[in-house]
Write an enzyme that holds these catalytic residues in place. Structure first.
Site, mmCIF file in Angstrom:
data_model
loop_
_atom_site.group_PDB
_atom_site.id
_atom_site.type_symbol
_atom_site.label_atom_id
_atom_site.label_comp_id
_atom_site.label_asym_id
_atom_site.label_seq_id
_atom_site.Cartn_x
_atom_site.Cartn_y
_atom_site.Cartn_z
ATOM 1 N N CYS A 148 69.333 95.396 26.928
ATOM 2 C CA CYS A 148 69.195 94.879 25.731
ATOM 3 C C CYS A 148 68.110 95.079 25.309
ATOM 4 O O CYS A 148 67.455 94.028 25.601
ATOM 5 C CB CYS A 148 69.071 93.151 26.630
ATOM 6 S SG CYS A 148 69.606 92.228 25.142
ATOM 7 N N CYS A 151 66.500 91.441 23.379
ATOM 8 C CA CYS A 151 65.895 90.773 24.752
ATOM 9 C C CYS A 151 64.779 91.544 25.453
ATOM 10 O O CYS A 151 63.717 90.800 25.570
ATOM 11 C CB CYS A 151 66.763 90.795 25.649
ATOM 12 S SG CYS A 151 68.157 90.098 25.948
ATOM 13 N N ASP A 152 64.720 92.826 24.977
ATOM 14 C CA ASP A 152 63.862 93.328 25.127
ATOM 15 C C ASP A 152 62.739 94.079 24.644
ATOM 16 O O ASP A 152 61.552 94.882 25.570
ATOM 17 C CB ASP A 152 63.648 93.958 27.002
ATOM 18 C CG ASP A 152 64.528 93.471 28.363
ATOM 19 O OD1 ASP A 152 64.122 92.129 28.206
ATOM 20 O OD2 ASP A 152 64.991 93.753 28.769
#
Ligand code: NAP
Length: 319
Positions: A148, A151-152
């Site tokens: 992701c 997200c990261d």
């Protein structure tokens, strides 16, 4: 962003019997909820995480009609609010058991202990990222291996990352990462991308995106975190090591068909087989969105599947 109702998570709704239970609150599930609620059916949506599904894994949406370019979280929230308008109720938990004793009465058991009854079930549980299945992949999840970018990505500011895959996700997420990191290298197993042309053109023009063609990952290596990939050229057989700070894997999707596979017919990969009315092999059970066998997996097609499933359910089971 979290927009589920914590109180509802603890206690659940008051009712235990509904006309329609929708499992999954992504675009397909919320699309189905809007149509089911508007058709006057009492509707429960069961979600194990938060509303939005895979939309939440991307940054912006550029191809949902009416919104131009919209933040993905915001679009997910709008879907939820729209479902609320028509009286949708929500509970939060994972479905751990189904009981289908009687055609008109299906029981859905959640891991929070609550049990609901309905005449119709719409499975809209979506799909999750497929894994590469190479040594080091599991070991380094959250230590440099990610599925992701939204997200990261921020953890890799000014670093060098690799993206594996050649589809829409790999290219879209590479474009997103290119705004944060120093360099993105897309490693693809063939010499042509599968992604749509518009994404390909943007990636080819992007000075921060490089490509390594005809190459597969054999191993992800490191100590405390990812440090290098062992790569093999599939044409020459040559093996080499590439130093990297992170690796983002976008090589397709696995269906979240879990326990439902024991009840409804699926293909060999576990995607649920439906007809064009979204009906599965079991009367009163529908499937919508990425969890079913289909060739175009987009937010708009997931919403459309949900709308079809709820409309046909209303016509066939409640007229
Ligand atoms: P996908 O379209 O199935 O593409 C998967 C890619 O990974 C392909 O390039 C495939 O290579 C490669 N691949 C598969 N298994 C591999 C393996 N074991 N090792 C190395 N490479 C492997 O999956 P996706 O990109 O996740 O997209 C899923 C669906 O969501 C698609 O329908 C897509 O259109 C949709 N989507 C749309 C958007 C958008 O419209 N902006 C964004 C994201 C996703 P080959 O090409 O050689 O098969």
């Amino acid at each position: 962003m979290v927009f589920f109702d914590l109180e509802a998570k603890k206690t659940g709704p008051e009712k235990t019997e509904y006309d329609v239970i929708i499992i999954g609150a992504g675009p397909a599930g919320l699309g189905a909820a809007i149509y089911s609620g508007r058709a006057g059916l009492s509707t429960l949506v069961v979600e194990k995480n938060i509303e939005g599904g895979q939309i939440l894994l991307t940054d912006v949406m550029e191809n949902y009609p009416g919104y131009g370019i919209i933040n993905s979280n915001e679009l997910a929230q709008k879907f939820k609010e729209h479902a609320d308008l028509f009286g949708t109720e929500f509970d939060y938990g994972e479905v751990v058991k189904l009981e289908l004793d009687n055609e008109n009465s299906k029981l859905v058991h959640l891991d929070n202990g609550r049990v609901y009854k309905s005449k119709v079930i719409i499975i809209a549980t979506g799909a999750s990222p497929r894994k590469l299945g190479v040594p080091g992949e599991d070991e380094f999840i959250s230590k440099g291996v990610s599925y992701c970018a939204v997200c990261d990505g921020a953890f890799f500011a000014n670093k060098n990352v690799v993206v594996i895959g050649g589809g829409d996700s790999a290219v879209d997420e590479s474009l997103y990462l290119s705004r944060i990191v120093s360099k993105v290298t897309i490693i693809h197993r063939r010499d042509k991308l599968r992604a749509v042309k518009s994404l390909q053109e943007k990636a080819f023009k992007n000075p921060r995106i490089d490509f390594i063609w005809d190459t597969v990952v054999k191993e992800i290596k490191g100590n405390d975190k990812v440090e290098a990939l062992v790569l093999q050229n599939v044409k020459t057989g040559k093996i080499e090591e590439l130093p990297v700070d992170g690796v983002f894997i976008f090589i397709g999707l696995e269906p979240n068909s879990g326990i439902f596979k024991d009840f409804v017919e699926t293909d060999e990969n576990g995607f649920i087989i439906t007809n064009e009315d979204m009906e599965t092999s079991v009367k009163g059970i529908f499937a919508a969105g990425d969890v079913r066998v289909k060739s175009v997996r987009q937010v708009i097609t997931a919403v459309s599947d949900g709308a079809i499933a709820a409309t046909i359910a209303a016509r066939k089971y409640f007229d």
